[in-house]
Design an enzyme around this catalytic site. Structure first.
Site, mmCIF file in Angstrom:
data_model
loop_
_atom_site.group_PDB
_atom_site.id
_atom_site.type_symbol
_atom_site.label_atom_id
_atom_site.label_comp_id
_atom_site.label_asym_id
_atom_site.label_seq_id
_atom_site.Cartn_x
_atom_site.Cartn_y
_atom_site.Cartn_z
ATOM 1 C CG ASP A 82 -2.138 0.838 1.094
ATOM 2 O OD1 ASP A 82 -2.459 1.259 -0.036
ATOM 3 O OD2 ASP A 82 -2.793 1.098 2.121
ATOM 4 C CG HIS A 83 -1.149 5.073 0.392
ATOM 5 N ND1 HIS A 83 -1.441 6.025 -0.557
ATOM 6 C CD2 HIS A 83 -2.340 4.599 0.831
ATOM 7 C CE1 HIS A 83 -2.752 6.130 -0.680
ATOM 8 N NE2 HIS A 83 -3.324 5.270 0.153
ATOM 9 C CG ASP A 104 1.194 8.109 -2.039
ATOM 10 O OD1 ASP A 104 1.172 9.128 -2.755
ATOM 11 O OD2 ASP A 104 0.569 8.021 -0.968
ATOM 12 C CD GLU A 134 -2.194 8.080 -3.938
ATOM 13 O OE1 GLU A 134 -3.157 8.804 -3.641
ATOM 14 O OE2 GLU A 134 -1.643 7.308 -3.137
ATOM 15 C CG HIS A 179 -5.969 7.173 4.146
ATOM 16 N ND1 HIS A 179 -4.900 7.758 3.520
ATOM 17 C CD2 HIS A 179 -6.371 6.163 3.330
ATOM 18 C CE1 HIS A 179 -4.649 7.126 2.385
ATOM 19 N NE2 HIS A 179 -5.534 6.158 2.245
ATOM 20 N N GLY A 180 -8.550 6.940 7.735
ATOM 21 C CA GLY A 180 -8.935 7.102 9.131
ATOM 22 C C GLY A 180 -10.441 7.054 9.300
ATOM 23 C CG HIS A 207 -6.929 4.504 -1.345
ATOM 24 N ND1 HIS A 207 -5.757 4.081 -0.772
ATOM 25 C CD2 HIS A 207 -6.877 4.103 -2.637
ATOM 26 C CE1 HIS A 207 -5.016 3.460 -1.688
ATOM 27 N NE2 HIS A 207 -5.675 3.471 -2.825
ATOM 28 C CB SER A 210 -12.474 2.436 7.678
ATOM 29 O OG SER A 210 -11.583 1.376 7.409
ATOM 30 C CG ASN A 229 -7.253 0.313 -0.460
ATOM 31 O OD1 ASN A 229 -7.594 -0.361 -1.423
ATOM 32 N ND2 ASN A 229 -6.057 0.840 -0.354
#
Length: 286
Positions: A82-83, A104, A134, A179-180, A207, A210, A229
């Site tokens: 990942d990244h 990334d 990206e 993210h997060g 991405h 969550s 993701n």
């Protein structure tokens, strides 16, 4: 079946508009449990490792865990970095055997990003590996990578130039995702996914999965997000599962590590399985 190139894992989901969960693991338990969930749910799976995880465990040990746990597995799985903004880590993982990488370079000017991504794609092809690219940072910090500043979108024309120039296999656009954990419901530019896919049909990586709603997942997957993701949700569930078990253990004054591992493993399996059902990949391994 077994270990499969990322491009093969995503081809059918992209064509038929379902998605494969791409889950960030961080130790042997989470790795084994998400693989067990894939087998239990007859689902393809993308196992992701962050740069932080690669450095903390070591690529040799991490890859040995992967090859041991996937030996004879009966569903298509793939190992993805990942990244990663660090070219030396990209090279290390490709040499070790990772099946794909996300280079990334989103903090670089677009022209320099394209130039280096072309190099990474050529390097990956030499190993039979795929590349996700990206041009815009995804808002939020994940395992030390990223920024809390709101991501700025490039124009559609710039994004298409990047895709045509670099020939990346998967593209991760910024569409208001982050993210997060989301502090409030995100406003997503879903149309941007449709616009990209209509002109340049490439699987889109979503991405910041969550915390999105089922409706948002369904909409974005129907537009071409074939890779979703998941990282923060697993970390939070893993920590809370450990905490709940240990609180009960403290109350009972009964300390049995194998019981802890079994309980947490089952929670990870159930969470991963629920994602496979939500994204439509359950039962698609055949």
């Amino acid at each position: 079946m077994s270990v499969t190139p990322l491009t093969e894992i995503l081809a059918k989901p992209f064509d038929e508009r379902y998605a494969v969960p791409a889950i960030n693991v961080f130790n042997d338990l989470t790795l084994e449990a998400v693989l067990a969930a894939a087998v239990e749910n007859s689902s393809p799976l993308i196992v992701q490792t962050s740069v932080k995880t690669v450095k903390s465990i070591g690529s040799d040990v991490l890859y040995a865990m992967w090859t041991s746990m996937t030996a004879g597995i009966e569903v298509p799985v793939t190992l993805h970095l990942d990244h990663c903004p660090e070219r030396e880590v990209i090279t290390e993982c490709l040499r070790r055997g990772w099946n794909s990488v996300l280079f990334d370079a989103s903090k670089l000017p677009v022209e320099e990003n394209m130039r280096q991504t072309v190099e990474v794609v050529a390097e990956a092809r030499a190993y039979g590996a795929a590349v996700e690219g990206e041009i815009e940072s995804i808002t939020g910090v994940e395992d030390g990578i990223g920024s809390s500043a709101t991501a700025e979108q490039q124009t559609l024309a710039v994004a298409l130039e990047f895709l045509r120039t670099t020939q990346v296999d998967v593209f991760a656009p910024a569409i208001g995702n982050a993210h997060g954990s989301y502090k409030q419901a995100p406003v997503l530019d879903a149309q941007r996914v449709s616009d990209l896919v209509e002109i340049y049909p490439v699987p889109i990586a979503l991405h910041g999965g969550s915390g999105l709603s089922d409706e948002q997942f369904r909409d974005l997957i129907s537009r071409g997000c074939a890779k979703v993701n998941i990282s923060t949700a697993l970390k939070e569930m893993y920590m809370k599962s450990n905490l709940a078990f240990l609180q009960t253990a403290a109350e009972r004054q009964k300390w049995d590590p194998p019981s802890l591992f079994r309980a947490v493993r089952q929670d990870v399996i159930e969470m991963a399985g629920s994602l496979m059902t939500r994204f439509g990949s359950a039962g698609r391994a055949g």
